[in-house]
Design a protein around this motif. Structure first.
Motif, PDB file in Angstrom:
ATOM      1  N   GLN A 580       0.827  -1.204   0.000  1.00 47.85           N
ATOM      2  CA  GLN A 580       0.000   0.000   0.000  1.00 47.85           C
ATOM      3  C   GLN A 580       0.865   1.259   0.000  1.00 47.85           C
ATOM      4  OE1 GLN A 580      -3.117   2.387   2.883  1.00 47.85           O
ATOM      5  NE2 GLN A 580      -3.046   0.162   3.058  1.00 47.85           N
ATOM      6  N   ILE A 581       1.892   1.247   0.835  1.00 46.12           N
ATOM      7  CA  ILE A 581       2.801   2.393   0.903  1.00 46.12           C
ATOM      8  C   ILE A 581       3.504   2.590  -0.439  1.00 46.12           C
ATOM      9  CG2 ILE A 581       4.897   3.267   2.004  1.00 46.12           C
ATOM     10  CD1 ILE A 581       3.966   1.705   4.546  1.00 46.12           C
ATOM     11  N   ARG A 582       3.942   1.488  -1.037  1.00 46.04           N
ATOM     12  CA  ARG A 582       4.648   1.578  -2.320  1.00 46.04           C
ATOM     13  C   ARG A 582       3.701   2.034  -3.442  1.00 46.04           C
ATOM     14  NH1 ARG A 582       9.544  -0.187  -4.159  1.00 46.04           N
ATOM     15  NH2 ARG A 582       9.936  -1.236  -2.174  1.00 46.04           N
ATOM     16  N   TYR A 583       2.499   1.529  -3.480  1.00 42.72           N
ATOM     17  CA  TYR A 583       1.535   1.962  -4.495  1.00 42.72           C
ATOM     18  C   TYR A 583       1.329   3.475  -4.429  1.00 42.72           C
ATOM     19  CZ  TYR A 583      -0.005  -2.931  -5.115  1.00 42.72           C
ATOM     20  OH  TYR A 583      -0.076  -4.276  -5.372  1.00 42.72           O
ATOM     21  N   ARG A 584       1.144   3.977  -3.208  1.00 40.95           N
ATOM     22  CA  ARG A 584       0.893   5.400  -3.037  1.00 40.95           C
ATOM     23  C   ARG A 584       2.109   6.216  -3.483  1.00 40.95           C
ATOM     24  NH1 ARG A 584      -1.779   4.900   1.472  1.00 40.95           N
ATOM     25  NH2 ARG A 584       0.076   4.916   2.775  1.00 40.95           N
ATOM     26  N   SER A 585       3.296   5.706  -3.175  1.00 44.91           N
ATOM     27  CA  SER A 585       4.531   6.404  -3.547  1.00 44.91           C
ATOM     28  C   SER A 585       4.703   6.452  -5.064  1.00 44.91           C
ATOM     29  CB  SER A 585       5.740   5.713  -2.898  1.00 44.91           C
ATOM     30  OG  SER A 585       5.664   5.781  -1.495  1.00 44.91           O
ATOM     31  N   ILE A 586       4.359   5.365  -5.758  1.00 42.88           N
ATOM     32  CA  ILE A 586       4.475   5.337  -7.221  1.00 42.88           C
ATOM     33  C   ILE A 586       3.564   6.391  -7.844  1.00 42.88           C
ATOM     34  CG2 ILE A 586       3.944   3.975  -9.282  1.00 42.88           C
ATOM     35  CD1 ILE A 586       4.860   1.494  -7.705  1.00 42.88           C
ATOM     36  N   VAL A 587       2.317   6.441  -7.368  1.00 45.74           N
ATOM     37  CA  VAL A 587       1.372   7.416  -7.922  1.00 45.74           C
ATOM     38  C   VAL A 587       1.832   8.844  -7.618  1.00 45.74           C
ATOM     39  CG1 VAL A 587      -0.979   8.292  -7.760  1.00 45.74           C
ATOM     40  CG2 VAL A 587      -0.567   5.825  -7.866  1.00 45.74           C
ATOM     41  N   ASP A 588       2.280   9.091  -6.385  1.00 38.73           N
ATOM     42  CA  ASP A 588       2.740  10.435  -6.028  1.00 38.73           C
ATOM     43  C   ASP A 588       3.941  10.852  -6.867  1.00 38.73           C
ATOM     44  OD1 ASP A 588       0.748  10.549  -4.152  1.00 38.73           O
ATOM     45  OD2 ASP A 588       2.041  10.165  -2.426  1.00 38.73           O
ATOM     46  N   ALA A 589       4.853   9.903  -7.115  1.00 43.34           N
ATOM     47  CA  ALA A 589       6.037  10.217  -7.918  1.00 43.34           C
ATOM     48  C   ALA A 589       5.645  10.566  -9.355  1.00 43.34           C
ATOM     49  CB  ALA A 589       7.016   9.042  -7.905  1.00 43.34           C
ATOM     50  N   VAL A 590       4.678   9.833  -9.890  1.00 45.55           N
ATOM     51  CA  VAL A 590       4.200  10.133 -11.241  1.00 45.55           C
ATOM     52  C   VAL A 590       3.581  11.534 -11.288  1.00 45.55           C
ATOM     53  CG1 VAL A 590       2.471   9.532 -12.980  1.00 45.55           C
ATOM     54  CG2 VAL A 590       3.858   7.745 -11.926  1.00 45.55           C
ATOM     55  N   ASP A 596      12.771   9.491 -12.160  1.00 50.66           N
ATOM     56  CA  ASP A 596      13.786   8.597 -11.601  1.00 50.66           C
ATOM     57  C   ASP A 596      13.226   7.796 -10.433  1.00 50.66           C
ATOM     58  OD1 ASP A 596      15.643   9.482 -13.436  1.00 50.66           O
ATOM     59  OD2 ASP A 596      16.527  10.974 -12.086  1.00 50.66           O
ATOM     60  N   LYS A 597      12.449   8.464  -9.596  1.00 52.10           N
ATOM     61  CA  LYS A 597      11.855   7.768  -8.451  1.00 52.10           C
ATOM     62  C   LYS A 597      10.839   6.732  -8.922  1.00 52.10           C
ATOM     63  CE  LYS A 597       9.759   8.573  -3.918  1.00 52.10           C
ATOM     64  NZ  LYS A 597       9.259   9.598  -2.959  1.00 52.10           N
ATOM     65  N   VAL A 598      10.101   7.071  -9.960  1.00 56.16           N
ATOM     66  CA  VAL A 598       9.128   6.123 -10.500  1.00 56.16           C
ATOM     67  C   VAL A 598       9.816   4.842 -10.948  1.00 56.16           C
ATOM     68  CG1 VAL A 598       7.516   5.685 -12.390  1.00 56.16           C
ATOM     69  CG2 VAL A 598       7.456   7.867 -11.194  1.00 56.16           C
ATOM     70  N   LEU A 599      10.939   4.975 -11.649  1.00 56.31           N
ATOM     71  CA  LEU A 599      11.669   3.797 -12.127  1.00 56.31           C
ATOM     72  C   LEU A 599      12.148   2.938 -10.967  1.00 56.31           C
ATOM     73  CD1 LEU A 599      13.745   5.399 -15.029  1.00 56.31           C
ATOM     74  CD2 LEU A 599      11.805   3.829 -15.244  1.00 56.31           C
ATOM     75  N   VAL A 600      12.658   3.592  -9.921  1.00 52.65           N
ATOM     76  CA  VAL A 600      13.139   2.843  -8.751  1.00 52.65           C
ATOM     77  C   VAL A 600      11.993   2.116  -8.064  1.00 52.65           C
ATOM     78  CG1 VAL A 600      14.149   3.071  -6.451  1.00 52.65           C
ATOM     79  CG2 VAL A 600      15.120   4.345  -8.366  1.00 52.65           C
ATOM     80  N   LEU A 601      10.874   2.823  -7.858  1.00 54.19           N
ATOM     81  CA  LEU A 601       9.737   2.226  -7.173  1.00 54.19           C
ATOM     82  C   LEU A 601       9.127   1.090  -7.981  1.00 54.19           C
ATOM     83  CD1 LEU A 601       8.065   5.487  -5.828  1.00 54.19           C
ATOM     84  CD2 LEU A 601       9.065   3.669  -4.434  1.00 54.19           C
ATOM     85  N   GLU A 602       8.993   1.292  -9.283  1.00 51.67           N
ATOM     86  CA  GLU A 602       8.412   0.231 -10.116  1.00 51.67           C
ATOM     87  C   GLU A 602       9.325  -0.981 -10.167  1.00 51.67           C
ATOM     88  OE1 GLU A 602       7.566   2.111 -13.827  1.00 51.67           O
ATOM     89  OE2 GLU A 602       5.567   2.770 -13.175  1.00 51.67           O
ATOM     90  N   SER A 603      10.620  -0.746 -10.129  1.00 53.00           N
ATOM     91  CA  SER A 603      11.572  -1.860 -10.092  1.00 53.00           C
ATOM     92  C   SER A 603      11.406  -2.648  -8.805  1.00 53.00           C
ATOM     93  CB  SER A 603      13.001  -1.326 -10.215  1.00 53.00           C
ATOM     94  OG  SER A 603      13.930  -2.376 -10.052  1.00 53.00           O
TER      95      SER A 603
END
Length: 608
Positions: A580-590, A596-603
């Motif tokens: 849940q925390i990671r999902y929210r972080s991916i959307v916020d980064a987008v 760059d953060k999106v790539l790290v989080l999606e990885s």
């Protein structure tokens, strides 16, 4: 009926005020309650009224006195506890001040603990990373008083704010009872950023630098007078139950008691639950898990040693359950636990530290799951027809399902149902109001049986999250080996059994299940009533042991398959929180165009 001594406890919860009257042995002679009002003027805004609360307290006290038939001259002490809600009074008149959003309605002068109107102010405070914050688990909760005071400064008329003084609700009650401006260490340390003098360079308890940095220099004025002052300068601050004065004539008339009846320093309601439960007597011969440090069986002998007895207490977690659940642990030394409030020194026992974890919604969560399900009306009708509560009905329904499916335990009914229940945010150890709920395994089934399964998933979540909190405590240095549970959830045998199995620890149920908190308040009254001519009182722990009754124990399951299943479900529970925390972080980064953060989080997501 003898002439006493008797003691009265007053507990102000989220929905009602209660009073209990006990004798010198801790026997409850009478209990009474009266509902209190709660307003929700906007989503996430919750207000109450001290006028309404005081009237409810007065009603409950008069009723326990009348029902017990005692002579009021035998009442030797009164103790208060209350929710950690913010009370605002006028400095010039001592009358209620409106807390908004309608600042013309002074009747609504309490911001309830569960109010979430100040997320921006909470984030601003926590962004400072001030040293004070390390004593509240690393960041202040949106439930605490200081973010709410900061919100008031930003929204209420400036002349009203400058004429305001602020109390935790328990401290308001002792002020109303005695007119003393005394505050409690429990309220100030646990919810308002007070660090005891001498700890980490604290000179006055209050930090001028912290309050100024977060934009509240008004609270610093005149030696912090509007929030209680400085100990031994312009303020008096006491540990739990210390004598702070006698009932005024006005308060005595309201309660139907004698003026001058001793009043003890109050505590937050969960802490009264610790007082009312953790000294419950247990039979060492039957407690296979009991600490090697010994029992409390010597408490009433001439060889009583408080410090030795408290070696037992450090292994006991008080889980004070209601709308939400607070988890309290005591330690001789300070233990810092990320995401857990504290450590707090002196709040109950001088020189000892407390840690406070918690779940933002437990009783409220189960009620929400049941009431919002499409099969609620049908289930409620069937429960009423059988003369059962809705939870008794669901527990029996689950057992019927287990038998029909030939499963070894109830836990196997939700083996492929994964319920994550932080619907009102996470109090600890994640400590984020952004956390929300999630369900994996939901279908289009809207029958009563589907309701029973979803309810069981929420019960399992409560047990798994209790384990998460205990794991955080013990990893940091606590030594919890048992849970002392209080509140109506003690009657739910499915919940207590799953809690024991999920945590791998026995759950001790006190004698007075529903009255543990108000009993703890009455024990504060006993401490206040023990004051000698110099105001010195008896040991609170000694009072607790002498007044606590026999408890019963619920053990973890000895079914190997269930233990393995729960272990797997705990790993999945942790995974659900992390995802849940990671999902929210991916959307916020987008949304923030941080590629760059999106790539790290999606990885990282691909590896989960």
């Amino acid at each position: 009926m003898t002439s006493g001594p008797f003691y009265i406890g007053i507990d102000v919860g989220t929905g009602s005020a209660r009073a209990c009257l006990i004798d010198a042995h801790g026997e409850i002679l009478a209990l009474a309650a009266k509902d209190i009002l709660k307003w929700e003027p906007k989503p996430d805004y919750f207000n109450q009224s001290t006028t309404d609360i005081w009237h409810a307290c007065s009603y409950a006290v008069k009723k326990v006195v009348a029902d017990s038939g005692i002579d009021v001259a035998g009442v030797r002490g009164i103790g208060f506890d209350a929710t950690c809600s913010l009370v605002v009074l006028s400095e010039s008149t001592d009358e209620p001040v409106a807390v908004g959003p309608d600042f013309s309605d002074a009747n609504q002068n309490v911001i309830l603990w569960m109010d979430h109107r100040c997320p921006v102010e909470t984030e601003q405070i926590n962004a400072t990373n001030h040293t004070v914050l390390k004593y509240v688990g690393g960041k202040m909760s949106i439930e605490m008083e200081i973010p709410k005071v900061k919100w008031l400064k930003a929204h209420m008329p400036s002349d009203q704010f400058l004429d305001s003084k602020f109390y935790d609700l328990a401290d308001f009650l002792t002020h109303k009872a005695t007119k003393a401006e005394t505050r409690s260490f429990c309220s100030l340390i646990c919810k308002q950023g007070y660090v005891p003098i001498g700890i980490d360079g604290s000179v006055k308890g209050w930090s001028e630098d912290f309050l100024t940095t977060i934009g509240l220099p008004e609270l610093v004025e005149d030696n912090f007078r509007r929030i209680g002052g400085v100990l031994n300068e312009n303020g008096t601050i006491l540990s739990a139950g210390e004598y702070l004065g006698g009932l005024t004539e006005s308060a005595a008339n309201d309660f139907g008691l004698l003026p001058g009846t001793p009043v003890g320093s109050g505590v937050i309601d969960a802490y009264a639950g610790w007082i009312g439960t953790v000294a419950s007597k247990i039979d060492d011969n039957d407690i296979r898990w009991h600490s090697v440090h010994g029992s409390n069986s010597h408490a009433n002998t001439d060889e009583y040693e408080e410090e030795k007895d408290l070696e037992v207490a450090v292994h006991r977690l008080a889980a004070v359950a209601g709308t939400s659940t607070c988890h309290l642990a005591i330690s001789k030394d300070s233990v810092f636990v990320p995401g857990v409030w504290g450590p707090y020194r002196d709040v109950l026992l001088p020189g000892y530290w407390m840690a406070e974890g918690g779940q933002s919604a437990t009783g409220q969560l189960l009620a929400h799951v049941v009431k919002t399900h499409p099969a609620h009306a049908q289930a409620l009708a069937l429960a009423n027809q059988a003369g059962q509560s809705i939870f008794e009905f669901l527990n029996l329904r689950l057992e019927k399902l287990r038998q029909e499916q030939d499963l070894p335990t109830l836990a196997h009914l939700v083996r492929h149902f994964f319920y994550y229940g932080d619907l009102h945010g996470n109090r600890s150890p994640i400590a984020s109001e952004k956390m929300k709920g999630a369900i994996v395994g939901q279908s289009m089934d809207v029958t009563v049986d589907a309701l029973a399964v979803e309810y069981l998933g929420a019960v399992e979540f409560i047990g798994l999250q209790t384990r998460h909190i205990i794991t955080a405590l013990n990893t940091a240095g606590h030594q919890i080996t048992s849970i002392f549970l209080s509140g109506g959830q003690c009657r739910n045998n499915v919940l207590t059994s799953l809690m024991a199995t999920c945590t791998g620890m026995p759950v001790v149920i006190p004698r007075y299940i529903d009255a543990a908190v108000v009993l703890g308040a009455a024990m504060l009254g006993a401490k206040a009533g023990s004051a000698d001519d110099q105001g010195k009182t008896a040991s609170l722990w000694h009072i607790m042991e002498s007044m606590s009754k026999q408890g019963t124990v619920v053990y973890p399951s000895d079914h190997e398959s269930e233990r393995q299943l729960v272990q797997a479900k705990y790993k999945i529970f942790i995974d659900q929180a992390e995802r849940q925390i990671r999902y929210r972080s991916i959307v916020d980064a987008v949304l923030n165009h941080d590629h760059d953060k999106v790539l790290v989080l999606e990885s990282g997501l691909a590896t989960l």
